[in-house]
Design a protein around this motif. Structure first.
Motif, PDB file in Angstrom:
ATOM      1  N   ALA A 306     126.016  90.047 -20.306  1.00  0.00           N
ATOM      2  CA  ALA A 306     124.830  89.280 -19.927  1.00  0.00           C
ATOM      3  C   ALA A 306     125.246  87.996 -19.200  1.00  0.00           C
ATOM      4  N   GLU A 308     123.624  84.126 -17.941  1.00  0.00           N
ATOM      5  CA  GLU A 308     122.530  83.209 -18.266  1.00  0.00           C
ATOM      6  C   GLU A 308     122.775  81.861 -17.617  1.00  0.00           C
ATOM      7  N   GLN A 309     121.688  81.097 -17.524  1.00  0.00           N
ATOM      8  CA  GLN A 309     121.730  79.736 -17.010  1.00  0.00           C
ATOM      9  C   GLN A 309     120.880  78.863 -17.920  1.00  0.00           C
ATOM     10  N   ARG A 310     121.493  77.819 -18.480  1.00  0.00           N
ATOM     11  CA  ARG A 310     120.759  76.886 -19.326  1.00  0.00           C
ATOM     12  C   ARG A 310     120.419  75.633 -18.518  1.00  0.00           C
ATOM     13  N   LEU A 328     122.402  84.696 -10.598  1.00  0.00           N
ATOM     14  CA  LEU A 328     122.673  85.453 -11.820  1.00  0.00           C
ATOM     15  C   LEU A 328     122.721  86.949 -11.557  1.00  0.00           C
ATOM     16  N   GLU A 349     115.011  87.466 -19.749  1.00  0.00           N
ATOM     17  CA  GLU A 349     114.663  86.637 -20.892  1.00  0.00           C
ATOM     18  C   GLU A 349     114.498  85.189 -20.447  1.00  0.00           C
ATOM     19  N   SER A 357     109.578  81.933 -26.220  1.00  0.00           N
ATOM     20  CA  SER A 357     110.464  82.785 -25.423  1.00  0.00           C
ATOM     21  C   SER A 357     109.748  84.083 -25.106  1.00  0.00           C
ATOM     22  N   SER A 359     110.618  88.171 -23.196  1.00  0.00           N
ATOM     23  CA  SER A 359     111.616  89.095 -22.660  1.00  0.00           C
ATOM     24  C   SER A 359     110.903  90.338 -22.158  1.00  0.00           C
ATOM     25  N   LEU A 399     116.181  78.190 -20.551  1.00  0.00           N
ATOM     26  CA  LEU A 399     117.118  79.309 -20.454  1.00  0.00           C
ATOM     27  C   LEU A 399     116.534  80.409 -19.577  1.00  0.00           C
ATOM     28  N   LEU A 400     117.372  80.958 -18.711  1.00  0.00           N
ATOM     29  CA  LEU A 400     117.082  82.193 -17.976  1.00  0.00           C
ATOM     30  C   LEU A 400     118.275  83.117 -18.183  1.00  0.00           C
ATOM     31  N   ARG A 401     118.025  84.324 -18.677  1.00  0.00           N
ATOM     32  CA  ARG A 401     119.110  85.237 -19.035  1.00  0.00           C
ATOM     33  C   ARG A 401     118.805  86.632 -18.524  1.00  0.00           C
ATOM     34  N   ALA A 403     120.246  90.445 -19.088  1.00  0.00           N
ATOM     35  CA  ALA A 403     121.114  91.221 -19.973  1.00  0.00           C
ATOM     36  C   ALA A 403     121.010  92.699 -19.621  1.00  0.00           C
TER      37      ALA A 403
END
Length: 581
Positions: A306, A308-310, A328, A349, A357, A359, A399-401, A403
């Motif tokens: 996965a 992600e960017q915080r 990403l 997510e 949150s 998803s 957060l952008l994730r 996965a």
């Protein structure tokens, strides 16, 4: 039956051959649902019909038709461009309704989603009860009564067509032959003609539910509105044409070999199919037998790929997340390639500073480029905002994730000589980085198109978007200029004056006769003497359609400073269209 010793749907099969049960919700003609307009209406993409309403279909319009044919069959047809963002936003309530039964909702595309049956089926009292509850929840989300229950236990639809493969647009159909009108009896008096009906708004959207072994068969079951019993998926798929498997080249070959149905293809030995068609044929053969596209590969520990960017501090707006998503998505592709894996789904997510949150799973199957995956992230963010899940300016995103889900070994692809495929892959990565800065339409490529004028023979298409010319570029074009193309083509032709030696305007009659030799060209108030000229090249276009008909002629002239100009005369007016080096 040869090559069918083990059915992937049989409970007694090994763990790697067992195919999970899947429930699919299908909303027909969803691109039409996302647009507004009176029936008949159709949505277009790439110069063809992508989807159409019931009224348009009754007039003979079909998915895949060219626009001119569709408008000829239905002159009152209202055309709308496809709007993927609106499709995703309007489909979000349907996904939210299905998500109430299980959080693992997989969005294949707007209008089509799927969930696993095993857990929810046990909780809600079986597959039939689950399907009924999902159908009712989706109907409430769409704002209309549910369609009749799916037929439980049905295996073979009466007349299967060529359905869509998962993740692809609906397959085009063929117009049905109109019924012959009945001959009135002598005793019956002729009835007066009915007045024309007023345009009707498109029917409210509805959904169909299907259950089968595996996603591929479940999509077909949803289109047929049936619940296929466990272990009978191969029997359900058998009467469908081989083109339903989604691989057109083997389908054409199999049809020539006398194997026109999925059942006939499934009866072939797996070894023979692998030798003749390679990895793609093996995948299609497994689908035809009711198995998973690829055998499951057990792993001691699933790798964490996965990305992600915080955001610190939290990002208040959703738009910057779209640009981050492009980076990403590219990093995710690189991680999968480095591990030699591919994924079937990608989870998007998002988390907020207040603890909220969300998803959502999107179908991937290794076919989505980094740019296409980033576009789906944008659609999903806009859909969540439309539902009120997130709002710009409140708390902010932290957060952008992305996965990957459903990992399997990458079968690879045949590289071209001298590393051409590798070079193309590097170009795609570079393009993705540029588009992340300039936007999706900020980088374009030139595609040839049909036409007589230099400005009509090339169009700019956003990089990565498919393009199909409305008219072929290599067709005969009487009146087209010789192949010495202008170096500069003006976006909009500039009005000019062309005078003869007496200072009178030069005219061209209907027989392409020139009134006098051009001696002077006046461009933006500046007089340019004409040293040489050639022409005219007359062009008469769309003479059969008064609304589009036009007559014009082109001249090439050389002015005093040595420059060559392309002039056009139409309706007695002269224009500067292009220039030569």
């Amino acid at each position: 039956m040869p090559g069918n010793e083990r059915s992937g749907s049989e409970p007694s099969g090994t763990a790697e051959d067992r195919t999970p049960r899947v429930l699919v919700v299908w909303c027909p003609d969803w691109p039409v649902v996302a647009v507004t307009g009176d029936d008949p209406v159709a949505v277009t993409e790439g110069g063809r019909i992508l989807a159409c309403s019931a009224g348009a279909r009754a007039a003979g319009v079909r998915q895949g038709q060219r626009l001119k044919l569709a408008q000829r069959l239905c002159p009152e047809l209202e055309l709308r461009d496809r709007d993927p963002e609106t499709e995703t936003r309007r489909f979000e309530p349907v996904v939210a309704a299905v998500e109430a039964f299980t959080p693992r909702v997989e969005v294949i595309r707007p209008g089509l989603c799927a969930i696993p049956v095993k857990g929810p089926g046990r909780y809600f009292g079986g597959e039939e009860a689950l399907a009924a509850k999902v159908r009712t929840a989706v109907a409430d989300a769409l704002g209309r009564p549910p369609v009749p229950d799916a037929v439980p236990g049905a295996v073979n639809p009466e007349a299967p067509g060529t359905p869509e493969a998962p993740g692809t647009p609906e397959a085009p159909g063929t117009p049905e032959a109109p019924e012959a009108p009945e001959t009135p009896k002598p005793s019956e008096a002729p009835k007066p003609p009915k007045p024309p009906e007023a345009p009707r708004p498109p029917e409210a959207p509805h959904a169909q539910v299907g259950v089968a072994d595996g996603l591929f068969a479940a999509v077909l079951a949803a289109r047929a509105g049936v619940l296929v019993p466990a272990g009978r998926t191969a029997e359900f798929l058998a009467p469908y044409p081989v083109s339903a498997l989604g691989d057109e080249a083997p389908a054409e070959l199999l049809d020539r070999l006398g194997l026109p149905t999925v059942g006939a293809f499934a009866a072939l030995p797996p070894e023979a199919v692998a030798d003749r068609f390679g990895p793609s044929g093996t995948v299609a053969h497994r689908l035809a037998r009711g198995l998973q596209p690829r055998p499951l590969v057990p792993r001691d520990q699933e790798p964490d790929l996965a990305v992600e960017q915080r955001f610190d501090p939290p990002e208040p707006l959703a738009e910057p997340l779209v640009f981050v998503a492009r980076t990403l998505a590219e990093a995710l592709h690189q991680r999968l390639a480095g591990a030699g894996l591919t994924c079937r789904r990608v989870a998007v997510e998002v988390a907020c500073a207040d603890g909220r949150s969300a998803s959502r799973l999107w179908r991937h199957e290794g076919r989505l480029s980094a740019t296409a995956l980033a576009e789906r992230v944008r659609w999903q963010l806009q859909a969540w905002q439309g539902m009120g899940t997130f709002t710009d300016g409140q708390e902010g995103f932290t957060l952008l994730r992305l996965a990957p889900d459903g990992l399997s070994p990458d079968q690879g692809r045949q590289l071209a000589l001298w590393g051409q495929a590798v070079a193309d892959d590097r170009v795609e990565r570079a393009v993705a980085r540029v588009q992340a800065v300039l936007g999706h339409a900020g980088l374009r490529r030139i595609e040839p198109a049909g036409g007589r004028g230099p400005g009509e023979q090339a169009v700019k298409v956003p990089w990565g978007e498919p393009y199909e010319a409305a008219v072929p570029a290599d067709a005969p074009w009487p009146g087209r200029l010789p192949e010495v193309w202008p170096a500069v083509v003006l976006r909009e032709p500039t009005p000019v004056r062309v005078l003869d030696e007496a200072g009178l305007p030069v005219t061209v009659d209907g027989r392409a006769g020139v009134s006098a030799r051009p001696a002077l060209v006046v461009v933006r108030g500046r007089e340019e003497p004409v040293d040489g000229w050639t022409g005219p090249w007359p062009a008469v276009e769309y003479w059969w359609d008064q609304s589009l008909a036009r007559r014009r002629a082109r001249f090439q002239v050389v002015v005093g400073d040595g420059r060559a100009l392309l002039l056009t005369v139409e309706g007695g007016a002269w224009y500067l269209e292009a220039g030569y080096d």
